[in-house]
Design an enzyme around this catalytic site. Sequence first.
Site, PDB file in Angstrom:
ATOM      1  N   SER A 210       0.855  -1.188   0.000  1.00 48.07           N
ATOM      2  CA  SER A 210       0.000   0.000   0.000  1.00 48.07           C
ATOM      3  C   SER A 210       0.888   1.234   0.000  1.00 48.07           C
ATOM      4  O   SER A 210       1.679   1.430  -0.918  1.00 48.07           O
ATOM      5  CB  SER A 210      -0.945  -0.037   1.211  1.00 48.07           C
ATOM      6  OG  SER A 210      -1.789   1.092   1.234  1.00 48.07           O
ATOM      7  N   HIS A 237      -2.608  -0.869  -3.341  1.00 50.50           N
ATOM      8  CA  HIS A 237      -3.701   0.068  -3.097  1.00 50.50           C
ATOM      9  C   HIS A 237      -3.441   1.360  -3.861  1.00 50.50           C
ATOM     10  O   HIS A 237      -2.461   2.061  -3.587  1.00 50.50           O
ATOM     11  CB  HIS A 237      -3.829   0.396  -1.605  1.00 50.50           C
ATOM     12  CG  HIS A 237      -4.171  -0.786  -0.755  1.00 50.50           C
ATOM     13  ND1 HIS A 237      -4.084  -0.761   0.624  1.00 50.50           N
ATOM     14  CD2 HIS A 237      -4.606  -2.030  -1.071  1.00 50.50           C
ATOM     15  CE1 HIS A 237      -4.452  -1.932   1.113  1.00 50.50           C
ATOM     16  NE2 HIS A 237      -4.773  -2.719   0.103  1.00 50.50           N
ATOM     17  N   ASP A 334      -4.329  -5.118   5.757  1.00 51.89           N
ATOM     18  CA  ASP A 334      -4.794  -5.871   4.596  1.00 51.89           C
ATOM     19  C   ASP A 334      -3.738  -6.911   4.230  1.00 51.89           C
ATOM     20  O   ASP A 334      -2.552  -6.606   4.130  1.00 51.89           O
ATOM     21  CB  ASP A 334      -5.042  -4.920   3.417  1.00 51.89           C
ATOM     22  CG  ASP A 334      -5.686  -5.620   2.232  1.00 51.89           C
ATOM     23  OD1 ASP A 334      -6.391  -6.620   2.453  1.00 51.89           O
ATOM     24  OD2 ASP A 334      -5.488  -5.153   1.088  1.00 51.89           O
TER      25      ASP A 334
END
EC number: 3.1.1.61
Length: 392
Positions: A210, A237, A334
Site C-alpha cells: 500500500s 492500493h 490488509d
Amino acid sequence: MNQPKSPITVLIVDDSPFMRLTLQKILSQDPEIKVLDTARDGKEGIEKLQALRPQVVTMDIEMPQIDGLQALGEIMRWQPTPIIILSALTTEGAQASVKALEAGAFDVVAKPSGGPGADIQALARDLIDKVKAAAQVNLGRLGKKGAVSRISSASGSRPPWTAGAASENTNRLSSPGSTSSTLGSAKGRSLDSGEALPKYPVEIVAIGTSTGGPSALQAVLTQLPGNLPVPVLVAQHMPPGFTAPLAQRLNGMSPLTIREGVHGEALKAGTIYFAPAGKQMQVQSRGSQLILHIGDESPITTLYHPSVDVMFMSLAKEVGKGTLGVVMTGMGNDGLRGMREIKERGGYAIAEAEETCVVYGMPRAIVDAGLANRVAPLGEIARHIVECVQRR
C-alpha cells in the site's frame, strides 16, 4: 497528568481556490489536524514549507510557475517532508502521480471527479487517514528504493533450479516461450544455514503493498531475473486508473513482462500481473490452467479494491502450499487474513522489515501474528524470492 497531544500540522498547496477551501474544511473537521496555511502554487508552497515547517503537505500536481512534480523534487532534496499528492482521474494525472510516488511522495489521493456529495465524503475519509499515517512516516525512507543488487540471469554459477525441475511446479501455467535452462542466481549475501526455505515447490508469487508501495515494487520487481519460472501477482492500493501507468512504467525497467491483469486470461510464467485499481483480482482453476478473475465482487467485506486479502485467499484456495506471499510497506493490516489462509495450507510468507518500510503497518500485522517465515529489508526481498522459487 497526560499532556494533550499536539495536532498534526499541514500545509495545503493547490492552485484551485475551491480545492484549497475544500481541503481546509475537510482537515479542520478533525481535532487531531491543524492546517497552518495554504499556497497557490509550487513556488509559494516551497517558501511556506521552509517558513512554517509543517509535518505533512498536500499538493496538487498541475500548477503554474512550479508544478507539483518540480516542487516535490525540491522539497525531497532539501527538506524531506511527507507529501500527499492530489491528482485528477485522468491519464496525464495518473502518469504524473506515478512519477511523484517514485520521486518520494507519501501517497496519492484522487480528486473528486464531479459530483460533490459522495465524492467529497470519500475524499475526506481517505485524506484524513493518510494525513495521520503520513505524520508517523519514517522520513529516512521517503523516496528511497532500498539497496539492491541486480540478480543476473547470466551468472556464471549454476543454481539448483533447472528447467526440468520447474516444470513440476508450473504445470498449470501457459508457457511464456523458450526460457534458459537455469534461473538467474542470487548474488550477494547467501542465506544463513538456520533460515528455512519453503517445504513445497513455489508455483506462484503474490505481493501485497500500500503506502510506499510503488517505490518498493520498483526496487523488487526490477531485480527479478527475466527467466523467472512462475507468474507474479501484485495488489497495490491505488485510486482507479493509476495501476496501468505504474505497471507500464515498471515494464520498461524490467526484463519480465509487467502489466495490468485482464479478466479471463491464463497466467504465464515470467509475467507480473497488477490487480486493476478499483477491482478485485482472484484466480480460478480451469483444467490444467490458472485463470485470472477480475471483477467488482468480493468474498469478504473490505475497504480495499484491490484487496490483498482477497487475492491471497483466492491463491490459498486454488494453489495452496505452492503460494509464496510477500507483504511490503503499507498502512493497516490488509493481507493478514489471506496470509493466514496461505500458511494454513502450507504456503510461505515474507514480510518487509520495519527498517525499510515507509509505513510499517501491513508487514507488522504479518510479523506480530507469527506468520512470517522470513522478515527481510527491501533490498533483499528480490533475492529471497529467487531463492524460494529455485528451492527443490
